[in-house]
Design an enzyme around this catalytic site. Structure first.
Site, PDB file in Angstrom:
ATOM      1  N   GLY A   1       0.833  -1.296   0.015  1.00 39.74           N
ATOM      2  CA  GLY A   1      -0.035  -0.140   0.012  1.00 39.74           C
ATOM      3  C   GLY A   1       0.763   1.187  -0.060  1.00 39.74           C
ATOM      4  O   GLY A   1       0.348   2.220  -0.425  1.00 39.74           O
ATOM      5  N   ALA A   2       2.071   1.159   0.491  1.00 43.78           N
ATOM      6  CA  ALA A   2       2.914   2.290   0.596  1.00 43.78           C
ATOM      7  C   ALA A   2       3.311   2.671  -0.742  1.00 43.78           C
ATOM      8  O   ALA A   2       3.485   4.067  -1.009  1.00 43.78           O
ATOM      9  CB  ALA A   2       4.168   2.067   1.384  1.00 43.78           C
TER      10      ALA A   2
END
Length: 529
Positions: free
Chosen positions: A419-420
């Site tokens: 997700g980063a």
């Protein structure tokens, strides 16, 4: 009875010359300031006076003061016998690098810089002028808070400042320079502005002072320990900058103003650059290790890319796992956001997400293009992070990028996991262009972790789990994590030679300079606060 006409005839004839001489004497008296002993006390504390600060801020001889003759009209507690001109604040405008800037400066020598009704109305006046003229405003804070003798009218004066801070947010640049005490409600005005500067040893900001803290909680702490420059620049994140003296601080305020537009309708000022736009950045091939586990300083990458290696970092001492800086590429101002592998391996955490989100939002408000350098292993795991709201704080960065309409370019320097990767301005959330170096790894997670999940049963059933795990990790990397996987699927626009990074970014930004993106019509969004 003497008539009015007779009285008028007896009055001395107006004499403009004599009146002008009286005005000149009054202005000279005002220029000398209050009691010289008050000036000596200010200097003894290591602080400059308000006029001295304004001379450092503005180009020589360009500051124009307004309302220097203003006086308060309060009575009681001896105030009726103390009505100094100016009422403890200097307001006006001048030039900084040849461009108009407005300012107000508390004068601690008068009522300790405390804010009363007339004092507040002067600040309201200059804030309204700055908004109307579409020019930045700088507040030089050095005051003892609300003037207690004036009661609620002083508090109402702060309310007027906060309302104007909010109304001008994202419209004109607002810079707060805290050069003395800034306590209680007064601290909220700097918190509402775009940038906050502080000076070590003399600047303090807090809502409740050490005496109140001790009375309520029993904790003993000094003024500096509670709200000094280093506290707010490294722990709380309230201040973006901390300096050893006022001259150095105000010099950097001037430098920051040279990088910002006058208002949200203008582009940042461009300058002619002697650093060639097509300069190859060969050093990048050795600055960044190919091993994704090996740390390095991302600031070295930034300095190699930007004009003359010169960048202006914001919040350098806070949330060090993310770098946020203003710099120039071919003379054009850009905002750079980068993961910092030298701190926490470059992960995103609560503070890093907040820091980057605020910077993205500020750049977008003032038409500054964004360049994002990605080398992120993911979000920081941990109970404290989850209970502290990493979901909400990470969403702030996601929201800021998705909401930004300025030109946006992302570059995957090395790894981008999970997700980063999405949050760091990936193509999927609206980056205009996305590039990668040939060592990039874009994936849901690192190969080791992925293999342990995907091939868990196969590894467990193997006669030699370690050898099987190593083989499967290698296969996973070859299949899903090779440098061209994302490019083959259109999620990366090109894989580039690191030595061509500067040239590619400059050409791309030049193409995007006329970008015209619009958000849906709405009153305002509802970001995760």
């Amino acid at each position: 009875m003497t008539t009015f006409d007779e009285l008028l005839a007896l009055a001395p004839a107006p004499d403009l010359r004599r009146s002008t001489e009286e005005l000149t004497r009054l202005k000279e008296e005002l220029s000398r300031g209050p009691d010289p002993a008050a000036t000596r006390r200010q200097h003894a504390k290591g602080k400059l006076t308000a006029p001295e600060r304004l001379r450092l801020l503005f180009d020589d001889g360009t500051f124009t003061e307004i309302e220097p003759l203003r006086r308060h009209r309060a009575t009681g507690f001896g105030l009726e016998d103390r009505k100094p001109h100016g009422d403890g604040v200097v307001i006006g405008w001048g030039l900084v690098h040849g461009r108009t800037v407005f300012a107000y400066a508390h004068d601690f020598r008068v009522f300790g810089g405390a804010l009363g009704e007339a004092h507040a109305e002067k600040i309201h006046k200059v804030m309204d002028l700055a908004e109307a003229a579409g020019a930045p405003i700088v507040g030089l804070s050095d005051g003892a808070g609300a003037r207690i003798q004036e009661g609620v009218t002083a508090l109402a004066g702060y309310g007027g400042i906060f309302r104007r801070n909010t109304r001008s947010s994202g419209v004109i640049p607002q810079i707060s320079v805290v050069l003395g005490p800034c306590a209680g409600g007064a601290a909220y005005s700097p918190a509402l502005t775009d940038f906050v500067f502080m000076v070590r040893g003399t600047s303090q900001m807090f809502i409740t002072g050490p005496d109140v803290v001790q009375a309520v909680t029993g904790e003993q702490i000094t003024h500096d320990g509670l709200g000094g420059a280093d506290v707010h620049s490294s722990l709380s994140g309230v201040s973006g900058f901390a300096y050893d003296d006022e001259a150095e601080c105000l010099a950097d305020v001037r430098h920051l103003l040279s990088l910002l537009p006058q208002n949200n309708r203008e582009l940042p000022p461009a300058v002619r650059s002697d650093d060639p736009a097509d300069r190859r950045t060969e050093a990048l091939t050795t600055l960044v290790p190919a091993d994704p586990q090996q740390a390095y300083d991302m600031r070295g990458v930034i300095e190699e890319i930007v004009d003359d290696g010169d960048c202006f970092e914001v919040h350098e001492a806070w949330a060090r796992n993310v770098v946020c800086a203003l710099a120039r590429l071919d003379g054009q101002v850009v905002g750079l956001i980068a993961n910092q592998p030298a701190a926490l391996a470059g992960v995103l955490d609560i503070h890093g997400s907040e820091k980057a989100a605020r910077f993205v939002q500020t750049c977008d408000a003032f038409n500054i293009p964004l360049v994002t350098l990605v080398d992120v292993p993911g979000f920081l795991p941990g109970v404290d992070q989850e209970h502290g709201g990493i979901i909400r704080h990470g969403a702030k960065l996601l929201y800021a990028y998705c909401n930004a309409t300025v030109p946006r370019i992302s570059l995957v320097v090395r790894k981008a996991y999970g997700g980063a990767y999405i949050v760091m301005d990936s193509r999927s959330i609206g980056a205009d262009l996305s590039f990668a170096w040939p060592t990039n790894e874009i994936a849901v997670m690192g190969a080791e972790g992925a293999a342990n999940v995907v091939f868990r049963r196969e590894i467990a059933a193997s006669d030699d789990p370690d050898a099987t795990r190593a083989r499967l990790i290698k296969e996973y990397k070859a299949e899903l994590m090779h440098p061209y996987y994302a490019a083959e699927r259109g999620l990366v626009d090109d894989v580039i030679d690191p030595a061509e990074t500067r040239t590619v970014l400059i050409r791309s930004l030049a193409m995007l300079r006329t970008k015209n993106a619009r958000l849906p019509e709405r009153k305002h969004g509802n970001p995760p606060m």
